[in-house]
Design an enzyme around this catalytic site. Structure first.
Site: not given
Lengths: 96, 473
Positions: B71, B147, B171
């Site tokens: 990420k 997210s 997330s």
């Protein structure tokens, strides 16, 4: 807490170091007002005697031996500087 | 297809010398090149450095030669770390490796590729990224969740063997549920946050997104370790999470919070989760109703504490040491306000403003302290429940993936979708999402995730339950 929040969005924006356009200020004020009305759920409970929790897994007094150890070298620390001068971060003039 | 194989399979092929680490990296790169333009999971990838690392990889290590996508909010030396934001997208290069990346490398893994995310991890659809849209591989007109939407879309779409995500209010688990893969948020403090760009420091935790429960266990074996660079990192032993898999779950007590099984859950989600509960029962688990009486305080508490912490954490983006710097500012104050106004997106500004407000003079006690007290009640709910049961089971998300743009103008509705995941972060507990079925929406079959929450530091049990369920399907 009052029911209508009437947040002074421009004051909050100044505290947050954000420039807002007039449109943004109006939109954020309305949206945050809606979110705060929802957050007022918290006022429905008597929380007077409850201890606050800052961390779910509290860890206290984290210290280490006071010994020199490697860190970011000056060049690495400055490597992402938008503007630099004489091996320092450069900012706009602050004194006349 | 090596890119869409589980780590456990690739490890066997590597050990048998049927493949080399560079073959896996090249296959992942091929998948990215052919499908990333439509899925948008990756923001960038550096094939040359990954191949060089793959060629040096020690395949005798447990993760030796396995590429892991990251990420875009974790620092990997020399690589971009945009956080999905224009404030970091222009020229930032990480000057060091995050603690989690050091751990991955120590296990032999090769960090490869940077994954899209909601800007600074604020959102649950990845639509708040300033740098591009990520689509759900199952239905390209839908969001992947967020997210860590890039992480889940990459794994589900066959564009990554495994990925790292971060979870502040769901997330990792929610995008894993919406895309149909496994995602786990470890106990707060298990995984170092050093080098993870902070959103809400008391809630953020890094974890894996994978195809199988066994792969998650394998990554956790290496991710979880005390790190002196993170003062909230726990000094505890890391169990062998892989060893926990395979045991039966006869007699294990599973709690169903009565407050969770109410209206507002999509019927396809509800049906899949009910079937999963029956399946767990048929495997010998004992199902009990429990109560988490302060559930309704979860989202409100979170939307005070997380923005408050974010408003302080994001103060560092001031255009001085790194990140975007406004060209139009004439004095220091304008330098701050303009650089931030130009660089940050609307959801991030909204949360910074909200967080600044709840911390400001006159409102601190009414909002911030009150929310910290509510957090105590939520945490106590779980403590009491875990006196009766071993794990707690619920849907991961009340809804399957929605259409791109559907919740764009309604931030509160989007926030309420995190109702089952948020309390787990507030209480610091470990939680996993495992695929448990499908929900039919407009003629499309969309993945549904089952959330299994455990006691503090008891990742082993939730992995065991998730694995037993996965293997029985």
């Amino acid at each position: 807490m009052p029911a209508a929040h009437q947040i002074d969005i421009n004051h909050v924006a100044r505290l947050a170091r954000l420039t807002l356009t007039e449109d943004e200020a109006a939109r954020y004020a309305a949206q945050i007002d809606g979110i705060l009305s929802y957050i007022d759920t918290l006022t429905r409970y008597d929380l007077g005697s409850v201890e606050p929790t800052a961390h779910a897994m509290p860890v206290y007094d984290v210290i280490r031996a006071d010994e020199a150890r490697p860190g970011l070298a000056q060049e690495q620390a400055l490597s992402n500087a938008p503007k630099r001068s004489a091996d320092q971060f450069q900012i706009p003039k602050v004194i006349e | 297809m090596l890119a869409s194989a589980p780590i456990t399979t690739l490890r066997k092929q590597l050990a048998a010398r049927e493949i080399q680490p560079r073959d896996i990296v090249l296959d992942v790169a091929k998948a990215i090149e052919s499908r990333n333009s439509e899925i948008g999971a990756y923001l960038s990838w550096d094939l040359d450095s990954a191949l060089a690392e793959a060629d040096r990889a020690d395949i005798s290590l447990p993760l030796g030669g396995i590429p892991v996508a990251v990420k875009d909010n974790m620092n990997v030396m020399g690589q971009p770390c945009t956080c999905g934001s224009k404030i970091l997208s222009e020229n930032y290069r990480a000057p060091y490796d995050a603690g989690a990346i050091q751990r991955m490398r120590a296990g032999g893994a090769v960090p490869f590729g940077r994954l899209n995310m909601d800007e600074f991890a604020m959102g649950s659809s990845t639509e708040n990224s300033a740098l591009g849209i990520t689509r759900n591989p199952r239905d390209l007109s839908r969001v992947p969740g967020g997210s860590s939407g890039g992480s889940a879309a990459a794994v589900a779409g066959g564009l990554a063997v495994a990925a790292l995500g971060s979870d502040t209010g769901g997330s990792i688990r929610q995008p894993a549920a919406l895309c149909g893969c496994v995602g786990i948020k470890p106990t707060y403090g298990r995984v170092s946050r050093y080098g993870l760009v902070a959103f809400a420091s008391s809630l953020d935790q890094i974890g894996p997104v994978t195809r199988t429960v066994a792969d998650s266990a394998l990554l956790l074996n290496h991710l979880c370790r005390h790190d002196p660079h993170d003062s909230t990192s726990l000094k505890v032993e890391t169990p062998d999470f892989t060893a926990a898999l395979g045991g039966d779950i006869k007699g294990l007590r599973i709690g169903l919070p009565k407050e969770y099984y109410i209206s507002g859950i999509h019927e396809g989600v509800s049906a899949s989760v009910q079937a999963a509960i029956r399946q767990l029962e048929s495997l010998g688990a004992i199902i009990e109703e429990i109560s988490l009486p302060h559930t309704e305080l979860g989202v409100a508490t979170y939307y005070v504490l997380a923005p408050a912490e974010a408003s302080a954490n994001l103060a560092r983006f001031d255009g001085v040491r790194y990140g975007r710097r406004s060209a139009s500012a004439s004095d220091l104050m304008e330098h701050y306000t303009q650089s931030r106004a130009e660089g940050l997106g609307s959801e991030v500004k909204r949360r910074i403003l909200l967080g600044t407000y709840v911390l400001s003079s006159g409102y601190y006690d009414a909002y911030y302290i009150r929310a910290q007290k509510a957090r105590t009640l939520i945490r106590n709910d779980f403590t009491d429940a875990f006196k009766k049961v071993d794990v707690i089971v619920s849907p991961t998300s009340p809804m399957p993936a929605h259409k791109l743009g559907e919740l764009k103008d309604n931030p509160l509705a989007a926030y309420l979708e995190d109702v089952f995941t948020i309390p787990v972060n507030l209480a610091g507990l470990p939680g996993i999402s495992v695929p448990c079925g499908e929900a039919a929406v407009d003629g499309v079959s969309l993945p549904v995730g089952l959330q299994i929450v455990g006691k503090p530091l008891d990742e082993s049990t939730i992995l065991q339950v998730a694995h037993a369920f996965e293997q029985s399907r």
